[in-house]
Design a protein around this motif. Sequence first.
Motif, PDB file in Angstrom:
ATOM      1  N   GLU A 295       0.828  -1.215   0.000  1.00 23.57           N
ATOM      2  CA  GLU A 295       0.000   0.000   0.000  1.00 23.57           C
ATOM      3  C   GLU A 295       0.859   1.261   0.000  1.00 23.57           C
ATOM      4  O   GLU A 295       0.573   2.214  -0.716  1.00 23.57           O
ATOM      5  CB  GLU A 295      -0.960   0.015   1.183  1.00 23.57           C
ATOM      6  CG  GLU A 295      -2.160  -0.864   0.999  1.00 23.57           C
ATOM      7  CD  GLU A 295      -2.962  -0.529  -0.260  1.00 23.57           C
ATOM      8  OE1 GLU A 295      -3.244   0.660  -0.509  1.00 23.57           O
ATOM      9  OE2 GLU A 295      -3.298  -1.470  -0.997  1.00 23.57           O
TER      10      GLU A 295
ATOM     11  N   LYS B  76       2.640   1.575  -3.443  1.00 19.81           N
ATOM     12  CA  LYS B  76       1.672   1.926  -4.490  1.00 19.81           C
ATOM     13  C   LYS B  76       1.297   3.407  -4.417  1.00 19.81           C
ATOM     14  O   LYS B  76       1.342   4.109  -5.434  1.00 19.81           O
ATOM     15  CB  LYS B  76       0.438   1.042  -4.352  1.00 19.81           C
ATOM     16  CG  LYS B  76      -0.581   1.230  -5.432  1.00 19.81           C
ATOM     17  CD  LYS B  76      -1.705   0.215  -5.335  1.00 19.81           C
ATOM     18  CE  LYS B  76      -2.233   0.133  -3.928  1.00 19.81           C
ATOM     19  NZ  LYS B  76      -3.342  -0.797  -3.764  1.00 19.81           N
ATOM     20  N   THR B  77       0.934   3.897  -3.239  1.00 19.27           N
ATOM     21  CA  THR B  77       0.533   5.303  -3.129  1.00 19.27           C
ATOM     22  C   THR B  77       1.706   6.241  -3.398  1.00 19.27           C
ATOM     23  O   THR B  77       1.526   7.306  -4.001  1.00 19.27           O
ATOM     24  CB  THR B  77      -0.079   5.611  -1.749  1.00 19.27           C
ATOM     25  OG1 THR B  77       0.847   5.263  -0.728  1.00 19.27           O
ATOM     26  CG2 THR B  77      -1.382   4.871  -1.550  1.00 19.27           C
TER      27      THR B  77
ATOM     28  N   GLU C  28      -7.323   7.997 -10.095  1.00 18.99           N
ATOM     29  CA  GLU C  28      -8.506   7.793  -9.266  1.00 18.99           C
ATOM     30  C   GLU C  28      -8.934   6.338  -9.389  1.00 18.99           C
ATOM     31  O   GLU C  28      -9.171   5.841 -10.492  1.00 18.99           O
ATOM     32  CB  GLU C  28      -9.638   8.716  -9.731  1.00 18.99           C
ATOM     33  CG  GLU C  28      -9.316  10.187  -9.588  1.00 18.99           C
ATOM     34  CD  GLU C  28     -10.365  11.089 -10.218  1.00 18.99           C
ATOM     35  OE1 GLU C  28     -11.344  10.559 -10.771  1.00 18.99           O
ATOM     36  OE2 GLU C  28     -10.179  12.303 -10.152  1.00 18.99           O
ATOM     37  N   ARG C  29      -9.033   5.672  -8.262  1.00 21.83           N
ATOM     38  CA  ARG C  29      -9.406   4.259  -8.282  1.00 21.83           C
ATOM     39  C   ARG C  29     -10.866   4.099  -8.700  1.00 21.83           C
ATOM     40  O   ARG C  29     -11.741   4.811  -8.208  1.00 21.83           O
ATOM     41  CB  ARG C  29      -9.187   3.637  -6.914  1.00 21.83           C
ATOM     42  CG  ARG C  29      -9.467   2.154  -6.932  1.00 21.83           C
ATOM     43  CD  ARG C  29      -8.842   1.436  -5.802  1.00 21.83           C
ATOM     44  NE  ARG C  29      -9.203   0.023  -5.892  1.00 21.83           N
ATOM     45  CZ  ARG C  29      -9.220  -0.789  -4.884  1.00 21.83           C
ATOM     46  NH1 ARG C  29      -8.851  -0.352  -3.701  1.00 21.83           N
ATOM     47  NH2 ARG C  29      -9.557  -2.035  -5.042  1.00 21.83           N
TER      48      ARG C  29
ATOM     49  N   ARG D 256     -13.690   1.723  -8.323  1.00 22.70           N
ATOM     50  CA  ARG D 256     -14.034   0.597  -7.452  1.00 22.70           C
ATOM     51  C   ARG D 256     -15.011  -0.385  -8.086  1.00 22.70           C
ATOM     52  O   ARG D 256     -14.991  -1.558  -7.766  1.00 22.70           O
ATOM     53  CB  ARG D 256     -14.581   1.108  -6.132  1.00 22.70           C
ATOM     54  CG  ARG D 256     -13.547   1.940  -5.376  1.00 22.70           C
ATOM     55  CD  ARG D 256     -13.774   1.892  -3.884  1.00 22.70           C
ATOM     56  NE  ARG D 256     -12.755   2.655  -3.188  1.00 22.70           N
ATOM     57  CZ  ARG D 256     -11.621   2.135  -2.729  1.00 22.70           C
ATOM     58  NH1 ARG D 256     -11.365   0.870  -2.910  1.00 22.70           N
ATOM     59  NH2 ARG D 256     -10.745   2.889  -2.108  1.00 22.70           N
TER      60      ARG D 256
ATOM     61  N   GLU E  69      -6.677  -3.921  -9.254  1.00 19.61           N
ATOM     62  CA  GLU E  69      -7.261  -2.602  -9.049  1.00 19.61           C
ATOM     63  C   GLU E  69      -7.244  -1.845 -10.370  1.00 19.61           C
ATOM     64  O   GLU E  69      -6.273  -1.910 -11.114  1.00 19.61           O
ATOM     65  CB  GLU E  69      -6.471  -1.816  -8.002  1.00 19.61           C
ATOM     66  CG  GLU E  69      -6.522  -2.434  -6.625  1.00 19.61           C
ATOM     67  CD  GLU E  69      -5.684  -1.681  -5.612  1.00 19.61           C
ATOM     68  OE1 GLU E  69      -4.984  -0.708  -5.988  1.00 19.61           O
ATOM     69  OE2 GLU E  69      -5.721  -2.062  -4.431  1.00 19.61           O
ATOM     70  N   CYS E  70      -8.314  -1.124 -10.623  1.00 17.09           N
ATOM     71  CA  CYS E  70      -8.433  -0.341 -11.853  1.00 17.09           C
ATOM     72  C   CYS E  70      -8.382   1.138 -11.484  1.00 17.09           C
ATOM     73  O   CYS E  70      -9.016   1.567 -10.513  1.00 17.09           O
ATOM     74  CB  CYS E  70      -9.748  -0.691 -12.550  1.00 17.09           C
ATOM     75  SG  CYS E  70     -10.000   0.219 -14.086  1.00 17.09           S
ATOM     76  N   TYR E  71      -7.635   1.911 -12.261  1.00 18.19           N
ATOM     77  CA  TYR E  71      -7.516   3.340 -12.011  1.00 18.19           C
ATOM     78  C   TYR E  71      -7.860   4.118 -13.274  1.00 18.19           C
ATOM     79  O   TYR E  71      -7.455   3.733 -14.368  1.00 18.19           O
ATOM     80  CB  TYR E  71      -6.087   3.708 -11.587  1.00 18.19           C
ATOM     81  CG  TYR E  71      -5.746   3.255 -10.196  1.00 18.19           C
ATOM     82  CD1 TYR E  71      -5.877   4.125  -9.124  1.00 18.19           C
ATOM     83  CD2 TYR E  71      -5.302   1.960  -9.954  1.00 18.19           C
ATOM     84  CE1 TYR E  71      -5.577   3.701  -7.837  1.00 18.19           C
ATOM     85  CE2 TYR E  71      -5.008   1.535  -8.670  1.00 18.19           C
ATOM     86  CZ  TYR E  71      -5.143   2.410  -7.628  1.00 18.19           C
ATOM     87  OH  TYR E  71      -4.860   2.002  -6.349  1.00 18.19           O
TER      88      TYR E  71
END
Length: 121
Positions: free
Chosen positions: A49, A52-53, A68-69, A71, A81-83
């Motif tokens: 985490e 990634k950030t 922007e994720r 969800r 995860e898709c952004y």
Amino acid sequence: GGGDGGGDDSDDEEDVSLDPWDIAYYTRVYNAECAGVDEAKLRQYFPLEHVKTTILSIYEELLGLKFERVRDAEVWHDDVECYAVRSVVVAAASPPLGNNDDSNDEGSFEEEEDDDDDDDD
């Protein structure tokens, strides 16, 4: 000679190639056996985490992007995860290089004049 078991082994060498999907595996094997790197122990210093950030924030700053994720995106695995990636307009904090005055002359750089007469001395 070739294959007779004596002397020059260069004829006995076999060409070996790696497929792209094998490279990561053999890199881990090499790191563990030859370089003494234990990826499991190393991983504890780089929590996913945080990494990634941090990486996303670096890309946002360097490239003027916003991640922007999404969800509710349909993905092939629960861990994926898709952004959405958006461009962000950032105001320049300082004037462009070489533009030290308020004029708007493109490509105008002040250069010092060389005296060619000095070379003849």
